[in-house]
Design a protein around this motif. Structure first.
Motif, PDB file in Angstrom:
ATOM      1  N   VAL A 135       0.889  -1.492   0.204  1.00 28.51           N
ATOM      2  CA  VAL A 135      -0.087   0.370  -0.336  1.00 28.51           C
ATOM      3  C   VAL A 135       1.279   1.496   0.479  1.00 28.51           C
ATOM      4  N   ILE A 136       1.399   1.728   1.071  1.00 25.84           N
ATOM      5  CA  ILE A 136       2.599   2.876   1.436  1.00 25.84           C
ATOM      6  C   ILE A 136       3.555   2.139   0.323  1.00 25.84           C
ATOM      7  N   GLY A 137       4.673   1.417   0.704  1.00 22.55           N
ATOM      8  CA  GLY A 137       5.690   1.451  -0.697  1.00 22.55           C
ATOM      9  C   GLY A 137       4.939   1.295  -1.969  1.00 22.55           C
ATOM     10  N   LEU A 138       4.066   0.649  -2.400  1.00 22.90           N
ATOM     11  CA  LEU A 138       3.439   0.568  -3.655  1.00 22.90           C
ATOM     12  C   LEU A 138       3.482   2.464  -4.320  1.00 22.90           C
ATOM     13  N   ALA A 139       2.475   2.509  -3.667  1.00 22.97           N
ATOM     14  CA  ALA A 139       2.075   3.610  -3.723  1.00 22.97           C
ATOM     15  C   ALA A 139       3.218   4.924  -4.180  1.00 22.97           C
ATOM     16  N   ALA A 140       4.628   4.861  -3.004  1.00 17.77           N
ATOM     17  CA  ALA A 140       5.231   5.683  -3.401  1.00 17.77           C
ATOM     18  C   ALA A 140       6.034   5.750  -4.660  1.00 17.77           C
ATOM     19  N   GLY A 141       6.002   4.246  -4.919  1.00 19.20           N
ATOM     20  CA  GLY A 141       7.254   3.834  -5.402  1.00 19.20           C
ATOM     21  C   GLY A 141       5.842   3.739  -7.344  1.00 19.20           C
TER      22      GLY A 141
END
Length: 159
Positions: A135-141
């Motif tokens: 969620v967090i990492g994928l959104a930023a990436g």
């Protein structure tokens, strides 16, 4: 020379044109990303939590690298042949290499979030691993990758 009133009238038109030119590729990028996301999250959870014992039990970083690797290939195919089909490079190998570099940077962003959550903050549950990585990492990436693909990877205009 245009008057201030004329400039103000043209500016919203240019803004609308720029926005509409961005909406279609952004929507396609989102669909391709959603498919890759299902592949990524599905394989991550399969490797991490399914089976007795799971294939990569206690190794969330290895599971994330494997799942992201397969999702990267799925996303490249979708983006090359659909999202950015009019901007793909004639040299597939060079384009794929650039794509991989941008994906690796995006993966490092996602892995950083997972690493901080799992190893620094001590949130080790399946839910915490999924929220931090998927969620967090994928959104930023994803935000980084969309910008990088348009800027560095899919830059060739097909006539």
């Amino acid at each position: 020379m245009a008057t201030t009133a004329e400039s103000q009238v043209r500016a919203p038109g240019r803004l609308r044109a720029a926005a509409s030119a961005l909406i279609a590729p952004l929507a396609k990028f989102g669909v391709v990303g959603a498919v890759a996301y299902v592949v990524d999250v599905g394989l991550f959870n399969l490797l991490s939590y399914v089976g007795s014992p799971p294939l990569l039990e206690g190794q969330p970083l290895a599971a994330k690298i494997a799942s992201a690797g397969l999702a990267t290939v799925v996303a490249w195919l979708g983006n090359r042949y659909w999202t950015f089909r009019h901007q793909r490079r004639p040299d597939r190998a060079r384009e794929f290499a650039l794509y991989l570099v941008m994906c690796m940077i995006g993966l490092l962003i996602s892995l950083s979030c997972l690493w901080v959550s799992h190893y620094v903050l001590g949130f080790t549950s399946p839910l915490a691993d999924n929220i931090s990585a998927n969620v967090i990492g994928l959104a930023a990436g994803t935000a980084f990758r969309f910008w990088a693909y348009r800027r560095f990877v899919f830059t060739h205009q097909i006539a």
